[in-house]
Write a protein that holds these residues in place. Structure first.
Motif, PDB file in Angstrom:
ATOM      1  N   TRP A 411      18.539  -2.211 -27.113  1.00 25.48           N
ATOM      2  CA  TRP A 411      17.485  -3.159 -26.541  1.00 25.48           C
ATOM      3  C   TRP A 411      16.860  -2.546 -25.104  1.00 25.48           C
ATOM      4  O   TRP A 411      15.924  -2.789 -24.667  1.00 25.48           O
ATOM      5  CB  TRP A 411      18.114  -4.376 -26.030  1.00 25.48           C
ATOM      6  CG  TRP A 411      19.440  -4.363 -25.173  1.00 25.48           C
ATOM      7  CD1 TRP A 411      20.502  -4.216 -25.867  1.00 25.48           C
ATOM      8  CD2 TRP A 411      19.652  -4.273 -23.977  1.00 25.48           C
ATOM      9  NE1 TRP A 411      21.666  -4.247 -24.895  1.00 25.48           N
ATOM     10  CE2 TRP A 411      20.963  -3.880 -23.583  1.00 25.48           C
ATOM     11  CE3 TRP A 411      18.856  -4.078 -22.710  1.00 25.48           C
ATOM     12  CZ2 TRP A 411      21.601  -3.882 -22.272  1.00 25.48           C
ATOM     13  CZ3 TRP A 411      19.220  -3.732 -21.666  1.00 25.48           C
ATOM     14  CH2 TRP A 411      20.463  -3.806 -21.508  1.00 25.48           C
ATOM     15  N   ALA A 412      17.539  -1.566 -24.493  1.00 24.78           N
ATOM     16  CA  ALA A 412      17.318  -1.111 -23.243  1.00 24.78           C
ATOM     17  C   ALA A 412      15.979  -0.058 -23.487  1.00 24.78           C
ATOM     18  O   ALA A 412      15.747   0.601 -24.396  1.00 24.78           O
ATOM     19  CB  ALA A 412      18.320  -0.556 -22.521  1.00 24.78           C
ATOM     20  N   PRO A 413      15.387   0.230 -22.054  1.00 25.08           N
ATOM     21  CA  PRO A 413      14.495   1.207 -22.150  1.00 25.08           C
ATOM     22  C   PRO A 413      14.903   2.696 -22.831  1.00 25.08           C
ATOM     23  O   PRO A 413      16.079   2.808 -22.397  1.00 25.08           O
ATOM     24  CB  PRO A 413      13.978   1.439 -20.665  1.00 25.08           C
ATOM     25  CG  PRO A 413      14.089   0.005 -20.191  1.00 25.08           C
ATOM     26  CD  PRO A 413      15.525  -0.387 -20.901  1.00 25.08           C
ATOM     27  N   ARG A 414      14.236   3.385 -23.222  1.00 22.80           N
ATOM     28  CA  ARG A 414      14.564   4.639 -23.870  1.00 22.80           C
ATOM     29  C   ARG A 414      15.463   5.667 -22.920  1.00 22.80           C
ATOM     30  O   ARG A 414      16.599   5.928 -23.298  1.00 22.80           O
ATOM     31  CB  ARG A 414      13.608   5.503 -24.364  1.00 22.80           C
ATOM     32  CG  ARG A 414      14.073   6.604 -25.178  1.00 22.80           C
ATOM     33  CD  ARG A 414      12.583   7.583 -25.958  1.00 22.80           C
ATOM     34  NE  ARG A 414      12.084   6.475 -26.716  1.00 22.80           N
ATOM     35  CZ  ARG A 414      12.516   6.054 -28.118  1.00 22.80           C
ATOM     36  NH1 ARG A 414      13.645   6.583 -28.502  1.00 22.80           N
ATOM     37  NH2 ARG A 414      11.883   5.430 -28.786  1.00 22.80           N
ATOM     38  N   PRO A 415      15.218   5.773 -21.650  1.00 27.23           N
ATOM     39  CA  PRO A 415      15.838   6.525 -20.776  1.00 27.23           C
ATOM     40  C   PRO A 415      17.360   6.131 -20.493  1.00 27.23           C
ATOM     41  O   PRO A 415      18.139   6.896 -20.239  1.00 27.23           O
ATOM     42  CB  PRO A 415      14.976   6.665 -19.510  1.00 27.23           C
ATOM     43  CG  PRO A 415      13.702   6.297 -19.703  1.00 27.23           C
ATOM     44  CD  PRO A 415      13.683   5.334 -20.883  1.00 27.23           C
ATOM     45  N   ALA A 566      14.724  -5.682 -40.234  1.00 29.02           N
ATOM     46  CA  ALA A 566      15.673  -6.458 -39.420  1.00 29.02           C
ATOM     47  C   ALA A 566      15.230  -8.061 -39.619  1.00 29.02           C
ATOM     48  O   ALA A 566      16.133  -9.056 -39.688  1.00 29.02           O
ATOM     49  CB  ALA A 566      15.708  -6.125 -37.901  1.00 29.02           C
ATOM     50  N   GLN A 567      13.797  -8.328 -39.649  1.00 30.56           N
ATOM     51  CA  GLN A 567      13.575  -9.770 -39.663  1.00 30.56           C
ATOM     52  C   GLN A 567      13.727 -10.079 -41.237  1.00 30.56           C
ATOM     53  O   GLN A 567      13.899 -11.536 -41.227  1.00 30.56           O
ATOM     54  CB  GLN A 567      11.976  -9.701 -39.528  1.00 30.56           C
ATOM     55  CG  GLN A 567      11.551  -9.425 -38.217  1.00 30.56           C
ATOM     56  CD  GLN A 567      11.075  -8.225 -37.950  1.00 30.56           C
ATOM     57  OE1 GLN A 567      11.931  -7.049 -38.192  1.00 30.56           O
ATOM     58  NE2 GLN A 567       9.901  -7.827 -37.489  1.00 30.56           N
ATOM     59  N   TRP A 568      13.643  -9.376 -42.134  1.00 26.33           N
ATOM     60  CA  TRP A 568      14.015  -9.756 -43.558  1.00 26.33           C
ATOM     61  C   TRP A 568      15.279 -10.252 -43.831  1.00 26.33           C
ATOM     62  O   TRP A 568      15.676 -11.362 -44.322  1.00 26.33           O
ATOM     63  CB  TRP A 568      13.731  -8.722 -44.422  1.00 26.33           C
ATOM     64  CG  TRP A 568      12.174  -8.164 -44.680  1.00 26.33           C
ATOM     65  CD1 TRP A 568      11.089  -8.767 -44.124  1.00 26.33           C
ATOM     66  CD2 TRP A 568      11.667  -7.394 -45.464  1.00 26.33           C
ATOM     67  NE1 TRP A 568       9.974  -8.360 -44.546  1.00 26.33           N
ATOM     68  CE2 TRP A 568      10.553  -7.459 -45.250  1.00 26.33           C
ATOM     69  CE3 TRP A 568      12.476  -6.569 -46.495  1.00 26.33           C
ATOM     70  CZ2 TRP A 568       9.518  -6.262 -46.082  1.00 26.33           C
ATOM     71  CZ3 TRP A 568      11.676  -5.595 -47.334  1.00 26.33           C
ATOM     72  CH2 TRP A 568      10.205  -5.581 -47.081  1.00 26.33           C
ATOM     73  N   PHE A 569      16.382  -9.762 -43.079  1.00 27.04           N
ATOM     74  CA  PHE A 569      17.651 -10.090 -43.292  1.00 27.04           C
ATOM     75  C   PHE A 569      18.180 -10.943 -42.334  1.00 27.04           C
ATOM     76  O   PHE A 569      19.409 -11.660 -42.600  1.00 27.04           O
ATOM     77  CB  PHE A 569      18.628  -8.860 -43.107  1.00 27.04           C
ATOM     78  CG  PHE A 569      18.414  -7.797 -44.195  1.00 27.04           C
ATOM     79  CD1 PHE A 569      19.065  -8.023 -45.437  1.00 27.04           C
ATOM     80  CD2 PHE A 569      17.939  -6.425 -44.135  1.00 27.04           C
ATOM     81  CE1 PHE A 569      18.873  -7.436 -46.690  1.00 27.04           C
ATOM     82  CE2 PHE A 569      17.999  -5.520 -45.355  1.00 27.04           C
ATOM     83  CZ  PHE A 569      18.512  -6.007 -46.522  1.00 27.04           C
ATOM     84  N   LYS A 599      31.140  -9.404 -42.114  1.00 27.33           N
ATOM     85  CA  LYS A 599      31.269  -9.462 -40.690  1.00 27.33           C
ATOM     86  C   LYS A 599      29.597  -8.503 -40.348  1.00 27.33           C
ATOM     87  O   LYS A 599      29.051  -9.105 -39.428  1.00 27.33           O
ATOM     88  CB  LYS A 599      32.309  -8.671 -40.014  1.00 27.33           C
ATOM     89  CG  LYS A 599      32.267  -8.740 -38.493  1.00 27.33           C
ATOM     90  CD  LYS A 599      33.324  -8.243 -37.807  1.00 27.33           C
ATOM     91  CE  LYS A 599      33.473  -8.120 -36.252  1.00 27.33           C
ATOM     92  NZ  LYS A 599      32.040  -7.837 -35.545  1.00 27.33           N
ATOM     93  N   ALA A 600      29.578  -7.733 -40.866  1.00 27.29           N
ATOM     94  CA  ALA A 600      28.022  -6.623 -40.675  1.00 27.29           C
ATOM     95  C   ALA A 600      26.973  -7.862 -40.957  1.00 27.29           C
ATOM     96  O   ALA A 600      26.072  -7.856 -40.079  1.00 27.29           O
ATOM     97  CB  ALA A 600      27.965  -5.638 -41.496  1.00 27.29           C
ATOM     98  N   ALA A 601      26.945  -8.595 -42.187  1.00 29.60           N
ATOM     99  CA  ALA A 601      25.804  -9.367 -42.542  1.00 29.60           C
ATOM    100  C   ALA A 601      25.866 -10.455 -41.477  1.00 29.60           C
ATOM    101  O   ALA A 601      24.673 -10.789 -40.883  1.00 29.60           O
ATOM    102  CB  ALA A 601      26.264  -9.996 -44.034  1.00 29.60           C
ATOM    103  N   GLY A 607      22.196 -12.276 -34.710  1.00 30.64           N
ATOM    104  CA  GLY A 607      21.163 -11.265 -34.053  1.00 30.64           C
ATOM    105  C   GLY A 607      22.177 -10.848 -32.763  1.00 30.64           C
ATOM    106  O   GLY A 607      21.767 -10.259 -31.982  1.00 30.64           O
ATOM    107  N   ARG A 608      23.740 -10.739 -33.115  1.00 29.93           N
ATOM    108  CA  ARG A 608      24.574  -9.906 -32.199  1.00 29.93           C
ATOM    109  C   ARG A 608      24.342  -8.505 -32.498  1.00 29.93           C
ATOM    110  O   ARG A 608      24.638  -7.702 -31.727  1.00 29.93           O
ATOM    111  CB  ARG A 608      26.012 -10.336 -32.730  1.00 29.93           C
ATOM    112  CG  ARG A 608      26.289 -11.851 -32.396  1.00 29.93           C
ATOM    113  CD  ARG A 608      27.847 -11.953 -32.750  1.00 29.93           C
ATOM    114  NE  ARG A 608      28.154 -12.336 -34.050  1.00 29.93           N
ATOM    115  CZ  ARG A 608      28.218 -13.430 -34.744  1.00 29.93           C
ATOM    116  NH1 ARG A 608      27.675 -14.395 -34.280  1.00 29.93           N
ATOM    117  NH2 ARG A 608      28.442 -13.202 -36.027  1.00 29.93           N
ATOM    118  N   SER A 609      23.834  -7.855 -33.559  1.00 27.23           N
ATOM    119  CA  SER A 609      23.532  -6.696 -33.659  1.00 27.23           C
ATOM    120  C   SER A 609      22.525  -6.436 -34.882  1.00 27.23           C
ATOM    121  O   SER A 609      22.302  -7.247 -35.459  1.00 27.23           O
ATOM    122  CB  SER A 609      24.985  -5.971 -34.169  1.00 27.23           C
ATOM    123  OG  SER A 609      25.380  -6.412 -35.231  1.00 27.23           O
TER     124      SER A 609
END
Length: 631
Positions: A411-415, A566-569, A599-601, A607-609
């Motif tokens: 979620w963070a800025p690229r640098p 991501a939105q689809w799932f 757990k992955a699903a 929205g945890r990952s």
């Protein structure tokens, strides 16, 4: 474009069942809806489905020489067939048609396997020579056109343009190749070096196979390879002019057609360059098409419109919904093996749109691989400079520890997202790049495998294939190695498979001028500064096109076809994600730990990952297993 299929008996010349051969051929009807044909003789059979492009009336296949000594089934297009034909006519050969298929026949008759060095095109073909009872199978230099083959229990070798042609023969054994599962999860596709079905092989790009009655199956022979070990010493201006001339020739040669022709236009550098050079070589408006999305962040139609207006093309654009996941089963059927590149969905849609008006469409595929156009190339080149400064004895323990400790912050800025870079720098260049180009990490895959799957794999990791390619590459530096491996694995396994299957699904011939082998050889000799400069790739290609294309097209950030997985799932495919763990083919194979998949699903849905790419891979694998193993 066309589809080919065949049966060749290695040991004894047993009769070939024409019914079985017909079923193999008919499974490829989408590749060739215009006509079909089969030919059999003791110990051999050839089948063909035709999409008529050149000499529609005279190019029926399988095609024979006048004395019936050689018979061919051919999929592809030879762009320099007129020049080769003239050479053959000067040597006394007489032609009955005006098509490129007959040129290949007499080229084989004149030069044997060396004929491949004279052919510039995309192709997979089979020639049976009745003089010495041999079957010659060949594939083009870059692997634009596919060719599958497999030995079966009656002593014959089956072959075809797609795996489904082999599946149509009841003698094909359907047993999974376990290592190919790890390859697929590592990269999102099954590489050309393997297949999900044990015993099935893919003829490598730039290779041929010569089968003989009474002889065991030989190994493929490589007739062409890219060499990154040489460097051009020409000036920047001379290189720019040479590149432009090569591109003009490549585009012009691919505009030969006896049926309507057009181009895909995304508004990116590569497709825009192809359209610009097409417009330069025709009096008529180029027919172009673009797919847009109803989600603004994914849509590039405005850029495509700029190019369409600049070159006055006959342009069509169509907007599709970002939730266009209804194609999942269609794609699974056409790809046969699992294929998890989400851009296959919009690629199918743009092929579908093109086919409404044309039968042939030019694309911009290949430039990123040849000229280092991917962001990963730029990053890898920078990382290699760091590796050259810091010895592995320091990088391994120090940067490895720091990378493991660094928080994962997508979620963070690229640098601030340094974890992947630190971990990559702690490894060798080949190890770091193989994971950068992958979808899942070895550790991530191991965590979801069942105990039984772990025992089967016995420590095998799919990344080994790319690492081996890079370490054996004819190259001077890490960027050379990465591009060589991309050419050998990523390009035929992902990019060209995607374009071939989606275009053929709608009976459209796609041509890739930027994959002309002469362009590839030129690009391989470019000094690094003409590939990557100032944090951007494709430097020389962009410079050469400045006279044609506006700056905001040439130097805007690369987008490509993006699918909102991501939105689809977290929405319409949430139940599919949950069912992956227990229901369907995956659960019956026993390869995965159901609790880990659940757990992955659930972590993704909550929205945890972001596990969308893994879930997409598993969904497409599930669909493919149902087809391949009737689960």
């Amino acid at each position: 474009m066309c589809g080919i299929a065949g049966i060749f008996h290695l040991e004894t010349a047993k009769p070939v069942d024409p019914v079985r051969l017909r079923k193999m051929t008919d499974s490829l009807v989408h590749r060739g809806p215009d006509s079909s044909g089969i030919w059999t003789a003791p110990g051999v059979g050839l089948g063909h489905r035709r999409l008529a492009i050149i000499d529609p009336d005279g190019g029926q296949q399988p095609m024979m020489t006048a004395d019936e000594a050689q018979i061919i089934s051919f999929n592809g297009m030879i762009y320099n067939f007129r020049e080769v034909r003239s050479e053959l006519e000067a040597l006394g050969h007489v032609f009955a048609t005006t098509c490129d298929t007959e040129v290949i026949l007499y080229a084989w008759r004149q030069w044997g396997p060396d004929c491949l060095k004279r052919l510039n095109g995309m192709f997979a073909f089979a020639i049976y020579d009745q003089r010495d009872r041999t079957m010659f199978l060949a594939r083009d230099r870059l692997g634009v056109k596919p060719l599958f083959y497999a030995p079966v229990s009656d002593g014959s070798v089956l072959f075809g343009s797609e795996l489904k042609a082999l599946l149509a023969n009841p003698l094909l054994r359907r047993e999974p190749e376990i290592r190919a599962v790890d390859d697929y999860l590592a990269f999102g596709y099954v590489p050309d070096q393997t297949s999900l079905l044990k015993g099935v092989k893919k003829l490598p790009a730039g290779s041929y196979l010569l089968l003989r009655h009474g002889k065991p199956e030989p190994d493929p022979v490589r007739y062409w390879d890219l060499d990154f070990s040489q460097r051009s010493k020409a000036s920047a201006s001379d290189l720019e002019e040479e590149l432009l001339a090569l591109m003009q020739e490549a585009v012009g040669s691919r505009m030969i057609s006896d049926v309507p022709l057009g181009a895909f236009l995304s508004g990116g550098v590569d497709s825009s360059a192809v359209v610009a050079l097409m417009a330069e070589q025709t009096r008529h408006p180029v027919k172009t098409c673009t797919i847009g999305f109803d989600q603004a962040s994914l849509d590039e139609t405005a850029y495509a419109q700029v190019i369409a207006e600049r070159f006055q093309t006959d342009h069509r654009s169509r907007v599709v919904a970002a939730d266009d996941f209804g194609l999942i089963d269609v794609l699974a059927d056409h790809f046969d093996e699992p294929f998890a590149d989400g851009s296959a969905l919009p690629t199918y849609r743009v092929c579908e749109l093109a086919r409404e008006k044309v039968t042939v469409a030019l694309s911009g595929d290949g430039a990123d691989e040849a000229f280092a156009g991917y962001r990963r190339h730029v990053f890898h080149n920078a990382e290699e400079r760091v590796r050259a400064l810091l010895p592995q004895s320091f990088r391994g323990p120090a940067l490895g520890w720091l990378g493991r400790m660094w928080p994962k912050a997508d979620w963070a800025p690229r640098p601030l997202r340094a974890k992947a870079t630190l971990l990559s720098l702690s490894r060798s260049g080949a190890e770091g790049y193989s994971e950068a180009v992958g979808v899942t990490t070895p550790q991530g895959r191991w965590a979801i495998y069942s105990d039984e799957m772990q025992r089967h794999l016995d420590g095998y990791q799919g990344e080994e294939r790319m690492i081996s390619l890079m370490e054996a590459a004819p190259a001077r530096n890490g960027l050379d190695q990465a591009q060589y491996a991309d050419m050998k694995m990523w390009l035929p396994g992902d990019i060209l498979t995607k374009t071939d299957r989606t275009s053929m699904a709608v009976s459209l011939e796609a041509r890739e001028p930027l994959l002309d082998y002469r362009l590839m050889e030129f690009a391989a000799k470019l000094p690094v500064k003409y590939r990557v400069r100032g944090g951007t790739g494709k430097y020389l290609l962009k410079k050469s096109m400045e006279r044609y294309l506006p700056q905001d097209i040439l130097y805007r950030p690369k987008m490509g076809f993006v699918t909102p997985l991501a939105q689809w799932f977290r929405g319409p495919l949430a139940d599919e994600a949950r069912n992956i763990a227990s229901a369907g083919a995956l659960g019956r194979m026993g390869w995965f730990d159901s609790k880990s998949l659940s757990k992955a699903a659930e972590d993704h849905i909550a929205g945890r990952s972001d596990n969308s790419r893994l879930l997409w891979q598993l969904l497409m694998l599930d669909r493919s297993l149902k087809k391949l193993f009737s689960l």
